[in-house]
Design an enzyme around this catalytic site. Structure first.
Site, short mmCIF file in Angstrom:
data_model
loop_
_atom_site.label_atom_id
_atom_site.label_comp_id
_atom_site.label_asym_id
_atom_site.label_seq_id
_atom_site.Cartn_x
_atom_site.Cartn_y
_atom_site.Cartn_z
N ASP A 1 -4.69 1.08 -9.25
CA ASP A 1 -6.13 0.81 -9.36
C ASP A 1 -6.57 0.58 -10.81
O ASP A 1 -7.20 -0.44 -11.12
CB ASP A 1 -6.94 1.95 -8.73
CG ASP A 1 -6.55 2.19 -7.28
OD1 ASP A 1 -5.86 1.32 -6.72
OD2 ASP A 1 -6.92 3.23 -6.72
N SER B 1 -13.85 2.51 -7.30
CA SER B 1 -14.92 2.67 -8.27
C SER B 1 -14.55 3.71 -9.32
O SER B 1 -14.91 3.58 -10.49
CB SER B 1 -16.24 3.05 -7.59
OG SER B 1 -16.04 4.17 -6.77
N GLU C 1 0.85 -1.20 0.00
CA GLU C 1 0.00 0.00 0.00
C GLU C 1 0.87 1.24 0.00
O GLU C 1 1.89 1.30 0.70
CB GLU C 1 -0.89 -0.04 1.26
CG GLU C 1 -2.28 0.42 1.04
CD GLU C 1 -3.09 -0.43 0.05
OE1 GLU C 1 -3.12 -0.08 -1.15
OE2 GLU C 1 -3.68 -1.43 0.48
N TYR D 1 -3.19 12.20 1.26
CA TYR D 1 -2.61 11.35 0.22
C TYR D 1 -1.53 12.13 -0.54
O TYR D 1 -0.40 11.68 -0.71
CB TYR D 1 -3.71 10.88 -0.74
CG TYR D 1 -3.22 9.88 -1.76
CD1 TYR D 1 -3.36 8.52 -1.55
CD2 TYR D 1 -2.61 10.30 -2.94
CE1 TYR D 1 -2.90 7.59 -2.48
CE2 TYR D 1 -2.15 9.39 -3.87
CZ TYR D 1 -2.31 8.04 -3.65
OH TYR D 1 -1.85 7.13 -4.58
N GLY E 1 -16.80 4.72 -2.27
CA GLY E 1 -16.21 5.15 -0.99
C GLY E 1 -15.72 4.01 -0.12
O GLY E 1 -15.28 4.24 1.00
N ALA E 2 -15.79 2.78 -0.62
CA ALA E 2 -15.36 1.65 0.21
C ALA E 2 -13.90 1.30 -0.04
O ALA E 2 -13.35 0.40 0.59
CB ALA E 2 -16.24 0.44 -0.09
N GLY E 3 -13.27 2.02 -0.97
CA GLY E 3 -11.86 1.74 -1.24
C GLY E 3 -11.67 0.63 -2.27
O GLY E 3 -10.61 0.03 -2.36
N LEU E 4 -12.71 0.35 -3.05
CA LEU E 4 -12.58 -0.67 -4.11
C LEU E 4 -12.29 -0.03 -5.46
O LEU E 4 -12.36 -0.68 -6.49
CB LEU E 4 -13.86 -1.50 -4.22
CG LEU E 4 -14.23 -2.36 -3.03
CD1 LEU E 4 -15.42 -3.24 -3.35
CD2 LEU E 4 -13.07 -3.24 -2.64
N SER F 1 -25.88 9.30 -15.06
CA SER F 1 -25.43 8.39 -14.01
C SER F 1 -26.64 7.78 -13.31
O SER F 1 -27.49 8.51 -12.78
CB SER F 1 -24.57 9.15 -12.99
OG SER F 1 -24.57 8.46 -11.76
C1 GLA Z 1 -5.32 4.75 -3.71
C2 GLA Z 1 -4.61 5.14 -5.00
C3 GLA Z 1 -3.60 4.08 -5.42
C4 GLA Z 1 -2.66 3.69 -4.28
C5 GLA Z 1 -3.46 3.42 -3.01
C6 GLA Z 1 -2.58 3.20 -1.82
O1 GLA Z 1 -6.12 3.63 -3.92
O2 GLA Z 1 -5.55 5.31 -6.01
O3 GLA Z 1 -2.85 4.53 -6.52
O4 GLA Z 1 -1.69 4.66 -4.08
O5 GLA Z 1 -4.36 4.46 -2.69
O6 GLA Z 1 -1.82 2.06 -2.00
#
Ligand code: GLA
Length: 412
Positions: free
Chosen positions: A198, A153, A61, A248, A148-151, A95
């Protein structure tokens, strides 16, 4: 348990796991059919349909933008895009998620105050900049990737749109360029200086595999995800703290600052990928304790990933799990991108023998934890943790069982 999929729906006041046999939120084929129907009603023509999946990341990560390694997989939740050509230069977007329309033109695309159209318009801007000639189009957007779940989208939207436009206008975009278009869209139209992970995972995903991706060379290897008797369970904190995008970008700068200190000392390094722990101790630690802490995490996370990959290949799932906990500790204490909800969920499973490993996943400050859980322990874990999470955080917990899937495709 083998043949059925589970989803757990958090009710307003009470956590309630519900078993739904052979039926997930909306099955993918239902979703593409409903997109097709809605599209025909709205635009009175047959659409071309592209889908692009969300992703999980097993370990690695905040390493992608440091030219390091990541270990993601595409999952069976996707964004679907219906699209058709127009004779004029107009872009008409709809959308399903927001039940909203947006209009623009190909030659005047610019970021809007509305959030969702930017992930489409940014792709058009990238195509313009790369001299891929397109005319107007109608597009509708829907999907079952939880927002918003970190998948990821948003990466799934960008890749689905780029893929769809490539097909619609026969642009012959090399496959490797699609993730780059997605990444640049985030930089230019969403203000997030994300790495390549991603969109790469979304495009290159392969069922039953994780992708060991070298973000420096973009060389990649498919590693079979053989975790017999275990499942990947995502536990969603259902929070997204506002710090997420500003911190970030700050982390990215902190890593660059570490590299700059080592360069000033006369070493030929381009990114943290070229940096060793010895260099950090010698040059960065005496100069800046905070920058040292950030860089140390990244250098160690790359090492952890490589060794986790060896564990996975050797069938040592326990070893893999341990490294996931190590990753979380680094993210929480050194990189400082976790939050109390994520820490709570990871700490709550550490002593559970049914859970081999857990950590926060993605950018941080909310979203999901990723857990490797023994199949027969899942129901109890989710039920028990749901109650504890509600009690401690006064929030609902949602759980998904992530199944790996193939990358971006045209739906026929
Ligand atoms: C987000 C970013 C990715 C990566 C992760 C952390 O998902 O879009 O590029 O940096 O955070 O690993």
């Amino acid at each position: 348990m083998k043949e059925e999929r589970l989803i757990f729906i958090a009710d307003k006041n009470d956590f309630l796991p519900r078993k739904i046999a052979n039926k997930q939120c909306r099955m993918n084929s239902n979703l593409s059919n409903s997109i097709r129907q809605n599209f025909k009603q709205r635009f009175a023509t047959e659409p071309l349909i592209a889908r692009s999946p969300g992703r999980v990341n097993i370990i690695g990560e905040h390493t992608d933008y440091n030219n390091g390694f990541v270990l993601p997989a595409a999952v069976d939740k996707s964004i679907y895009v219906g699209i058709s050509k127009r004779e004029d230069d107009k872009i008409i977007l709809y959308s399903g998620e927001f039940n909203e329309e947006h209009e623009s033109t190909v030659c005047t695309v610019a970021p809007t105050d509305k959030h969702w159209p930017n992930y489409v318009l940014g792709v058009v801007d990238q195509l313009n900049k790369r001299d891929y000639a397109i005319r107007g189009f109608n597009l509708n957007l829907d999907g079952d990737v939880p927002v918003g779940a970190g998948l990821s989208s948003s990466a799934a939207v960008e890749c689905a749109v780029a893929f769809a436009l490539n097909e619609l206008y026969s642009l012959n975009i090399p496959k490797i360029e699609i993730p780059e278009i997605g990444q640049k869209t985030e930089h230019t139209f969403a203000g997030a200086m994300v790495g390549i992970m991603d969109p790469f995972a979304s495009v290159f995903g392969k069922k039953n595999h994780v992708i060991k991706l070298d973000c420096q060379s973009l060389d990649y290897e498919y590693v079979p995800l053989e975790i017999e008797g275990y499942k990947i369970v995502l536990l969603n904190t259902n929070v997204k703290h506002s710090l997420a995008s500003s911190e970030y970008n700050t982390r990215r700068k902190e890593c660059e600052a570490g590299v700059a200190i080592i360069q000033e000392a006369g070493h030929d390094v381009n990114s943290l990928r070229d940096v060793t722990m010895e260099m950090l101790q010698q040059f960065v630690q005496p100069k800046d304790a905070l920058i040292y802490k950030r860089c140390k995490y990244v250098v160690e996370e790359n090492e952890r990933l490589l060794s986790a990959c060896e564990s996975l290949k050797a069938g040592d799932i326990e070893g893999l799990g341990k490294k996931m906990y190590g990753s979380h500790d680094g993210l929480s204490k050194e990189y400082e991108v976790s939050c109390r909800e994520l820490d709570f969920l990871v700490d709550a499973v550490r002593a559970n023998t049914g859970v081999l490993g857990a950590r926060m996943m993605g950018g941080g400050f909310g979203g999901c934890t990723i857990n490797i859980v023994k199949e027969e322990a899942i129901d109890e874990l989710v039920e028990d943790l749901g109650k504890k999470y509600k009690q401690a955080m006064d929030k609902d917990l949602t759980a998904y069982i992530a199944q790996t899937a193939d990358g971006t495709s045209i739906v026929v």
